[in-house]
Design a protein around this motif. Structure first.
Motif, mmCIF file in Angstrom:
data_model
loop_
_atom_site.group_PDB
_atom_site.id
_atom_site.type_symbol
_atom_site.label_atom_id
_atom_site.label_comp_id
_atom_site.label_asym_id
_atom_site.label_seq_id
_atom_site.Cartn_x
_atom_site.Cartn_y
_atom_site.Cartn_z
ATOM 1 N N ASP A 1 -7.614 6.450 1.899
ATOM 2 C CA ASP A 1 -6.954 5.235 2.541
ATOM 3 C C ASP A 1 -6.837 4.031 1.687
ATOM 4 O OD1 ASP A 1 -6.436 6.845 4.566
ATOM 5 O OD2 ASP A 1 -7.877 6.100 5.738
ATOM 6 N N PRO A 2 -7.988 3.452 0.907
ATOM 7 C CA PRO A 2 -7.821 2.433 -0.049
ATOM 8 C C PRO A 2 -6.643 2.593 -0.876
ATOM 9 C CG PRO A 2 -9.888 2.636 0.664
ATOM 10 C CD PRO A 2 -9.383 4.093 1.209
ATOM 11 N N LEU A 3 -6.728 3.886 -1.674
ATOM 12 C CA LEU A 3 -5.847 4.295 -2.459
ATOM 13 C C LEU A 3 -4.420 4.140 -2.037
ATOM 14 C CD1 LEU A 3 -7.415 7.414 -4.387
ATOM 15 C CD2 LEU A 3 -7.034 5.130 -5.543
ATOM 16 N N LEU A 4 -4.177 4.837 -0.820
ATOM 17 C CA LEU A 4 -2.702 5.028 -0.213
ATOM 18 C C LEU A 4 -2.223 3.577 0.097
ATOM 19 C CD1 LEU A 4 -0.512 6.507 0.726
ATOM 20 C CD2 LEU A 4 -1.768 7.110 2.844
ATOM 21 N N LYS A 5 -3.146 2.828 0.836
ATOM 22 C CA LYS A 5 -2.667 1.842 1.703
ATOM 23 C C LYS A 5 -2.581 0.465 0.746
ATOM 24 C CE LYS A 5 -3.306 3.899 6.268
ATOM 25 N NZ LYS A 5 -4.048 3.957 7.266
ATOM 26 N N SER A 6 -3.568 0.267 -0.076
ATOM 27 C CA SER A 6 -3.806 -0.794 -0.998
ATOM 28 C C SER A 6 -3.168 -0.560 -2.436
ATOM 29 C CB SER A 6 -5.137 -1.314 -0.893
ATOM 30 O OG SER A 6 -5.420 -1.562 0.449
ATOM 31 N N LEU A 7 -4.082 0.127 -3.290
ATOM 32 C CA LEU A 7 -3.804 0.108 -4.559
ATOM 33 C C LEU A 7 -2.369 0.633 -4.887
ATOM 34 C CD1 LEU A 7 -4.811 0.001 -7.391
ATOM 35 C CD2 LEU A 7 -5.431 2.377 -7.293
ATOM 36 N N VAL B 1 8.095 2.709 -10.063
ATOM 37 C CA VAL B 1 7.271 3.735 -9.568
ATOM 38 C C VAL B 1 6.566 4.630 -10.728
ATOM 39 C CG1 VAL B 1 6.783 5.839 -8.078
ATOM 40 C CG2 VAL B 1 8.309 3.964 -7.486
ATOM 41 N N ILE B 2 7.512 4.873 -11.623
ATOM 42 C CA ILE B 2 7.276 5.792 -12.517
ATOM 43 C C ILE B 2 6.061 5.220 -13.570
ATOM 44 C CG2 ILE B 2 7.924 6.742 -14.887
ATOM 45 C CD1 ILE B 2 10.693 7.227 -13.529
ATOM 46 N N PRO B 3 5.897 4.051 -13.782
ATOM 47 C CA PRO B 3 4.689 3.679 -14.795
ATOM 48 C C PRO B 3 3.352 3.914 -14.053
ATOM 49 C CG PRO B 3 6.453 1.847 -14.875
ATOM 50 C CD PRO B 3 6.788 2.765 -13.796
ATOM 51 N N ASN B 4 3.367 4.251 -12.665
ATOM 52 C CA ASN B 4 2.120 3.939 -12.175
ATOM 53 C C ASN B 4 2.108 5.691 -11.436
ATOM 54 O OD1 ASN B 4 1.653 1.254 -12.001
ATOM 55 N ND2 ASN B 4 3.355 1.057 -10.506
ATOM 56 N N ILE B 5 2.746 6.516 -12.068
ATOM 57 C CA ILE B 5 2.758 7.778 -11.667
ATOM 58 C C ILE B 5 1.303 8.379 -11.750
ATOM 59 C CG2 ILE B 5 3.242 10.494 -12.224
ATOM 60 C CD1 ILE B 5 5.520 8.932 -10.655
ATOM 61 N N GLY B 6 0.411 7.966 -12.765
ATOM 62 C CA GLY B 6 -0.937 8.441 -12.864
ATOM 63 C C GLY B 6 -1.763 8.049 -11.649
ATOM 64 N N ALA B 7 -1.590 6.898 -11.089
ATOM 65 C CA ALA B 7 -2.286 6.684 -10.063
ATOM 66 C C ALA B 7 -2.057 7.507 -8.655
ATOM 67 C CB ALA B 7 -2.121 5.230 -9.539
ATOM 68 N N PHE B 8 -0.528 7.860 -8.623
ATOM 69 C CA PHE B 8 -0.134 8.641 -7.647
ATOM 70 C C PHE B 8 -0.783 10.052 -7.720
ATOM 71 C CE2 PHE B 8 2.919 5.372 -7.249
ATOM 72 C CZ PHE B 8 3.027 5.259 -5.786
ATOM 73 N N PHE C 1 0.044 -7.838 -1.517
ATOM 74 C CA PHE C 1 -1.275 -7.680 -0.882
ATOM 75 C C PHE C 1 -1.451 -8.142 0.490
ATOM 76 C CE2 PHE C 1 -5.405 -9.414 -0.070
ATOM 77 C CZ PHE C 1 -6.302 -8.304 -0.239
ATOM 78 N N GLY C 2 -0.388 -9.175 0.620
ATOM 79 C CA GLY C 2 -0.241 -9.513 2.183
ATOM 80 C C GLY C 2 0.335 -8.278 3.035
ATOM 81 N N LEU C 3 1.132 -7.456 2.472
ATOM 82 C CA LEU C 3 1.689 -6.404 3.218
ATOM 83 C C LEU C 3 0.566 -5.489 3.552
ATOM 84 C CD1 LEU C 3 5.189 -5.785 1.262
ATOM 85 C CD2 LEU C 3 4.650 -6.997 3.450
ATOM 86 N N THR C 4 -0.521 -5.141 2.648
ATOM 87 C CA THR C 4 -1.486 -4.127 2.911
ATOM 88 C C THR C 4 -2.339 -4.439 3.889
ATOM 89 O OG1 THR C 4 -2.879 -4.909 1.120
ATOM 90 C CG2 THR C 4 -0.886 -3.425 0.548
ATOM 91 N N ILE C 5 -2.776 -5.674 4.324
ATOM 92 C CA ILE C 5 -3.696 -6.115 5.083
ATOM 93 C C ILE C 5 -3.415 -5.716 6.510
ATOM 94 C CG2 ILE C 5 -5.282 -8.066 5.925
ATOM 95 C CD1 ILE C 5 -5.488 -7.125 3.058
ATOM 96 N N GLY C 6 -4.058 -4.970 7.081
ATOM 97 C CA GLY C 6 -3.934 -4.683 8.552
ATOM 98 C C GLY C 6 -2.902 -3.716 8.731
ATOM 99 N N SER C 7 -2.127 -3.208 7.738
ATOM 100 C CA SER C 7 -1.046 -2.055 8.010
ATOM 101 C C SER C 7 -1.557 -0.996 8.076
ATOM 102 C CB SER C 7 -0.036 -2.175 6.948
ATOM 103 O OG SER C 7 0.836 -1.233 6.931
ATOM 104 N N ASP C 8 -1.030 -0.221 9.103
ATOM 105 C CA ASP C 8 -1.420 1.401 9.399
ATOM 106 C C ASP C 8 -0.623 2.405 8.435
ATOM 107 O OD1 ASP C 8 -3.456 0.414 11.140
ATOM 108 O OD2 ASP C 8 -2.156 0.586 12.717
ATOM 109 N N VAL C 9 0.661 1.672 7.822
ATOM 110 C CA VAL C 9 1.454 2.593 6.966
ATOM 111 C C VAL C 9 1.224 2.275 5.402
ATOM 112 C CG1 VAL C 9 2.841 3.254 8.731
ATOM 113 C CG2 VAL C 9 3.193 1.157 7.509
ATOM 114 N N ALA C 10 1.590 2.927 4.790
ATOM 115 C CA ALA C 10 1.648 2.736 3.309
ATOM 116 C C ALA C 10 2.843 1.766 2.870
ATOM 117 C CB ALA C 10 1.667 4.143 2.279
#
Length: 641
Positions: A62-68, A29-36, A95-104
């Motif tokens: 939503d794309p940021l939260l559920k995909s990126l 998680v920490i290396p991606n804090i900037g994106a969060f 990526f397979g997890l993010t397709i069609g998912s309503d949750v992060a």
């Protein structure tokens, strides 16, 4: 006794494994804090309830939260296992997890990302040496594409429904707890885990994914503030500032800045670990914070990271600043009031009555660990490691590098995560709670522990180890380096008074001195009259007191100058002031004052020896009771022997 030892080992082993898992999740998680943070700011500004609502820009949420964000976590998890190939496999699986998912899919990404990296690693190991020359690139690319593609499909068809069910169940549980007004009780479990350095995994791995679902529906979530709240740590630090003693008290101002404005909460964990009863203050502050958030209907739009007051305010929705200030303020006040009880009791009892304890309340000696590693030759590189390799270790590395430089050693000091300790490290320095993990990661290295991330007393141990190894083969003449409190062996004669470190006239028994400044002026006068320093050395001693008080407990003060004034020292010397009625020194009563002017790095050696000689109040009192300059001089000159 044997059963107790076995249980202790099991507990330590469990804690080590748990911390290892927590550290691993944190490094995803920490290396991606900037994106969060980018997600949080876009949400805070452009959401319907934000500062500047914008229907077009908020479509990014939503794309940021559920995909990126999940893909970045999966990528980092795969990279931890197997470099860039593992990272790509982890990203495809996520990526397979993010397709069609309503949750992060944060939790899912933390599982399939590393697993994807592990699978491609095992495949490469299986075909190692079996690929015909010239076909390596083709095999690498197609194997990664085929395996990654398969995992992407499997994640989409099978893993995503399972993780969605788990996430929804957790979210429902949190909602139930909040609806029944039971959320404050979560502090009973969260706060102890936090000070065991599991703050990142709880915050980003458990609370954040559920909080994001609340943001989607109401624009904020109190779950984001449970861990990052800087008020709790501030209350602990202020209690030590008002009622503590010694080094821990003196380190508080710097710790407050680093914690409250820098957001590095690990800085206050050792204060709690040094006095475990303070966990009750931690819990009380956590409960108060959650109740305040419920009353004020407050919560940030995402986890403030780092957890500073600046980040908290930056991620607070419009119109909820009063809730943010009250949450931080109330939790700080409650924590401070409860912590004050235990800090005062601690210093009345344990520190004053425990022989061999440091003035900071931490018992030195945990550097006597069973170290399998050895140091061969000159020490060239020291690693300061923590679970994530970022804020805490970076701060300590900078401090240690400064200490070594002051001692005259230009050694590379690098901060890193536990799992990334380089092979060329000569010494690995970690917090005592993480040393076991570091030793498991690099058992062949020489390990040392510290009790705190800010100005720990154990840095003196590190400097001593460096001195012992790096100086043992150096041929230094006595005119260049004096290693005793007495005259150098070449000039040790009755007629060598000009080179004498401790002259009889520099031992002063008096009751005329009333405060610290008078003592420093008298010490400097003796230094100047004896040809040890210039008059400007007084400035050096005064500056040292501003940076770090030299009263070290047991009625003893050891004033000396700062490194910047080293050129004002002409030769090594000591001045002893014995004040039977005591001198007011930084709100403490001091009876023995030993002024030091050390040429080069000799003052560090002298400090170490004097601290050992006068490690208890009884030893100081016995020395003062001699009331004889000659006897005092003989004792000090025999310390080395």
């Amino acid at each position: 006794m044997e059963n107790t030892q076995i249980n202790t080992k099991k507990s330590s082993s469990f804690q080590a494994r748990f911390q290892k898992i927590g550290g691993y999740l944190s490094r995803m998680v920490i290396p991606n804090i900037g994106a969060f943070i980018a997600f949080g700011l876009i949400t805070a500004i452009f959401l319907e309830t934000g500062w500047y609502p914008n229907e077009t820009i908020i479509k990014l949420k939503d794309p940021l939260l559920k995909s990126l964000l999940p893909i970045l976590i999966g990528y980092s998890g795969g990279e931890l296992v197997y470099g860039k190939r593992g990272a790509v496999a982890g990203a495809l699986a996520t990526f397979g997890l993010t397709i069609g998912s309503d949750v992060a899919m944060f939790l899912g990404a933390m599982i399939v990302g590393p697993f994807g990296g592990w699978i491609i690693k095992k495949f490469d190991q299986a075909i190692d040496g079996k690929v015909r020359e010239g076909f390596e690139m083709i095999v690498d690319n197609f194997s990664l594409g085929i395996i990654g593609g398969i995992f992407c499909i499997l994640s989409f068809l099978f893993v995503e429904p399972i993780m969605a069910g788990i996430t929804n169940a957790l979210a429902s549980g949190v909602v139930w707890v909040m609806e029944h007004k039971l959320l404050p009780l979560s502090a009973i479990f969260i706060e102890p885990a936090r000070v065991l350095f599991l703050n990142n995994v709880i915050d980003h791995g458990i609370l954040a994914p559920i909080g994001l679902e609340q943001v989607a529906s109401q624009g904020f979530s109190p779950l984001f503030m449970i861990i990052p709240n800087p008020g709790i740590g501030l209350g602990i630090l202020l209690a030590y500032w008002f009622f503590g003693k010694g080094e821990m008290k003196e380190a508080v101002p710097g710790a407050v800045i680093i914690h409250f404005f820098g957001g590095i909460h690990e800085i206050f964990f050792p204060y709690v670990l040094a006095n475990p009863l303070l966990i009750l203050a931690d819990i009380a502050g956590g409960i108060a914070a959650i109740i305040t958030m419920q009353i004020t209907n407050y919560g940030p739009v995402y986890t403030p990271s780092p957890g500073s007051i600046i980040s908290v305010l930056a991620l607070t929705p419009r119109g909820k600043y009063l809730g943010a200030i009250l949450t931080v303020g109330v939790s700080c006040l409650v924590t401070f009031l409860v912590a004050s009880i235990f800090v005062k009791k601690y210093y009345r009892g344990y520190v004053e009555n425990s022989p061999g304890s440091n003035t900071d309340g931490l018992v030195r000696g945990f550097n006597n660990i069973e170290n399998n590693g050895t140091i061969d030759g000159q020490i060239k590189k020291i690693i300061v490691a923590c679970d994530a390799g970022m804020g805490s270790s970076a701060m300590s590395a900078s401090s240690l590098k400064k200490k070594l430089k002051e001692a005259g050693y230009n050694i590379e000091v690098v901060h890193t995560a536990l799992q990334n300790i380089p092979n060329d490290a000569d010494i690995v320095v970690t917090h005592k709670e993480l040393t076991n993990l570091a030793m498991k990661a690099k058992p062949e290295k020489y390990h040392m522990s510290i009790s705190s991330y800010i100005n720990p007393p154990e840095f003196a141990d590190v400097v001593n180890v460096v001195r012992e190894n790096n100086d043992k083969d150096m041929k230094v003449s006595s005119s260049e380096k004096i290693t005793s409190y007495e005259p150098s062996k070449e000039n040790k004669t009755p007629n060598s008074a000009s080179n004498e470190v401790l002259k009889l006239d520099n031992i002063v028994i008096t009751d005329d001195i009333k405060n610290r400044d008078e003592a420093l002026r008298l010490i400097n006068k003796h230094f100047v009259d004896g040809g040890y320093t210039t008059e400007k050395y007084l400035e050096a001693m005064v500056k040292k007191e501003k940076e770090f008080n030299t009263n070290i407990g047991n009625g003893l003060a050891i004033p000396h100058g700062t490194f910047e004034y080293k050129d004002e020292i002409l030769k090594t010397g000591l001045v002893i002031l014995v004040c039977k009625n005591g001198v007011s020194w930084n709100d403490e009563d001091v009876k023995l004052i030993i002024g030091i002017a050390g040429k080069g790095d000799e003052h560090l050696e002298i400090l170490s020896k004097l601290a050992t000689e006068f490690e208890t109040q009884e030893k100081v009192d016995e020395f003062i009771a001699l009331n004889n300059k000659t006897k005092m001089k003989n004792i000090l000159e025999s310390v080395e022997n």
